[in-house]
Design a protein around this motif. Sequence first.
Motif, PDB file in Angstrom:
ATOM      1  N   TRP A  26       1.931 118.618  35.887  1.00 39.29           N
ATOM      2  CA  TRP A  26       3.094 118.685  35.021  1.00 39.29           C
ATOM      3  C   TRP A  26       2.690 119.002  33.587  1.00 39.29           C
ATOM      4  O   TRP A  26       3.396 119.723  32.874  1.00 39.29           O
ATOM      5  N   HIS A  27       1.553 118.455  33.168  1.00 36.34           N
ATOM      6  CA  HIS A  27       1.071 118.749  31.816  1.00 36.34           C
ATOM      7  C   HIS A  27       0.830 120.253  31.646  1.00 36.34           C
ATOM      8  O   HIS A  27       1.245 120.845  30.637  1.00 36.34           O
ATOM      9  N   ALA A  79       0.781 106.838  31.201  1.00 31.74           N
ATOM     10  CA  ALA A  79      -0.054 108.038  31.089  1.00 31.74           C
ATOM     11  C   ALA A  79      -0.855 108.029  29.793  1.00 31.74           C
ATOM     12  O   ALA A  79      -2.047 108.367  29.778  1.00 31.74           O
ATOM     13  N   ASP A  86       9.188 116.261  27.151  1.00 31.33           N
ATOM     14  CA  ASP A  86       8.921 116.538  28.572  1.00 31.33           C
ATOM     15  C   ASP A  86      10.184 117.000  29.300  1.00 31.33           C
ATOM     16  O   ASP A  86      10.143 117.919  30.116  1.00 31.33           O
ATOM     17  N   GLY A 116       8.370 111.320  40.632  1.00 30.50           N
ATOM     18  CA  GLY A 116       7.329 110.497  41.239  1.00 30.50           C
ATOM     19  C   GLY A 116       7.467 110.392  42.744  1.00 30.50           C
ATOM     20  O   GLY A 116       8.183 111.168  43.388  1.00 30.50           O
ATOM     21  N   GLN A 135       6.584 105.113  32.197  1.00 31.33           N
ATOM     22  CA  GLN A 135       5.635 106.039  32.829  1.00 31.33           C
ATOM     23  C   GLN A 135       4.832 106.791  31.784  1.00 31.33           C
ATOM     24  O   GLN A 135       3.632 107.018  31.940  1.00 31.33           O
ATOM     25  N   LYS A 136       5.502 107.207  30.711  1.00 32.74           N
ATOM     26  CA  LYS A 136       4.797 107.921  29.642  1.00 32.74           C
ATOM     27  C   LYS A 136       3.764 107.012  28.994  1.00 32.74           C
ATOM     28  O   LYS A 136       2.630 107.442  28.711  1.00 32.74           O
ATOM     29  N   GLU A 140      -1.006 114.725  39.832  1.00 30.44           N
ATOM     30  CA  GLU A 140       0.359 115.229  39.670  1.00 30.44           C
ATOM     31  C   GLU A 140       0.768 115.314  38.200  1.00 30.44           C
ATOM     32  O   GLU A 140       1.310 116.336  37.763  1.00 30.44           O
ATOM     33  N   PRO A 141       0.517 114.254  37.392  1.00 32.75           N
ATOM     34  CA  PRO A 141       0.833 114.371  35.967  1.00 32.75           C
ATOM     35  C   PRO A 141       0.051 115.480  35.270  1.00 32.75           C
ATOM     36  O   PRO A 141       0.546 116.069  34.307  1.00 32.75           O
TER      37      PRO A 141
END
Length: 373
Positions: free
Chosen positions: A352-353, A164, A304, A89, A160-161, A348-349
């Motif tokens: 990453w996905h 999301a 992850d 992050g 954080q997960k 950003e996520p």
Amino acid sequence: MKVESYEKKDGILQVMLCAEAEEFREARRRAYLEHTDRYPVPGCAGGLASLTDLENVYGPAVLYDEALELAVPELFGNLLKEKKIRIMGKPRMEHLTFTPEGGARFRVRAELYPQIRTGEYRGVKVPLRRQADEEAFVAAAVGIASSQIEGEIPKHMVEQKLDAMLAQEKLRASGDAIYHVLADTIVILKTAYREAGAERPVRQVREEAMDLMLQTVSGDNQEVSREFFCGQIRHLTERYHSLPEDYDKILDQIIEKRKKDKASMKAETVTEEVFRAYLGSLGLNEEAWRKEREGEAVKEVCRDLLLDKVAEEQQLAVAGQELEDEIRKIAAQCGVQEEQVLEQIDTEPIKWHLLREKAKTWIADHAVEKAAG
């Protein structure tokens, strides 16, 4: 740069850094060159004014904010490279002060990327045939590989997960017209009770609104019969209080006001309201929803961590066009505009996905089919 304190604890990195006077002065000079149009100095061509000239025109603190935007990430980045530290992050700057000599002192706080042991993820034996069910095969391969992870799972990663997952759930709910109708019905019924002089408990209003919404929405049309809708509200409210003669007119005004108010709301406000209605239909609030999904979040974090490690070790990457396509896909699935996705979800996520999807494919491509039993 001077490192005044340095601490790694409970998955958090905290460092106190000091940009020396000359370093900060150089950052201000660089910031000026990037913002010459914002800081014109009479008698000086753009980019040629000295800091003294700028201070005389704009005050002694000119370019401090812009300089910090350059200096903080640069100095902190140098520290991370020097110490070979990986964070997650965006780091946060805290406790900023300026030294008498002209430097800047600040604390930076960042979440550390956890140290884990992945085990062997190449050649995972999967008791399924990939050709029969691609999705199930990939999921099984990744699940088996991630079950071998050893190491502490940081609580902040789980949170954080959940954040999301919550954002995705909000988008799904806001893309379903039925929950918009439910949110409208809750507001209208609550106001109708109040105008009739009969305040009712939130839970009762929510349950009655759910029943009313289901009665008034017909099939796939999701069109509300105004006459029936108002009749049902009248029936509900008159159980608790005698109604004024002009109550039908009052109901019309309540409904029209709701339409007008909703049209003027920001998209994120509508999304939050619709999501609360959605949670209410499940008998949950946000806290209960998070608790219910925590186990799933922990498993996803383990996956992850594995996928990030695979992406790093196998040097996988995401192209710009792939990111644009994914945003377009999310918007289409949720029935919203691409701009709304960008407003509500950090890209950003999403990157990453996509990177993790590539890692999933890599693991599956190197997995071995093993006959069940």
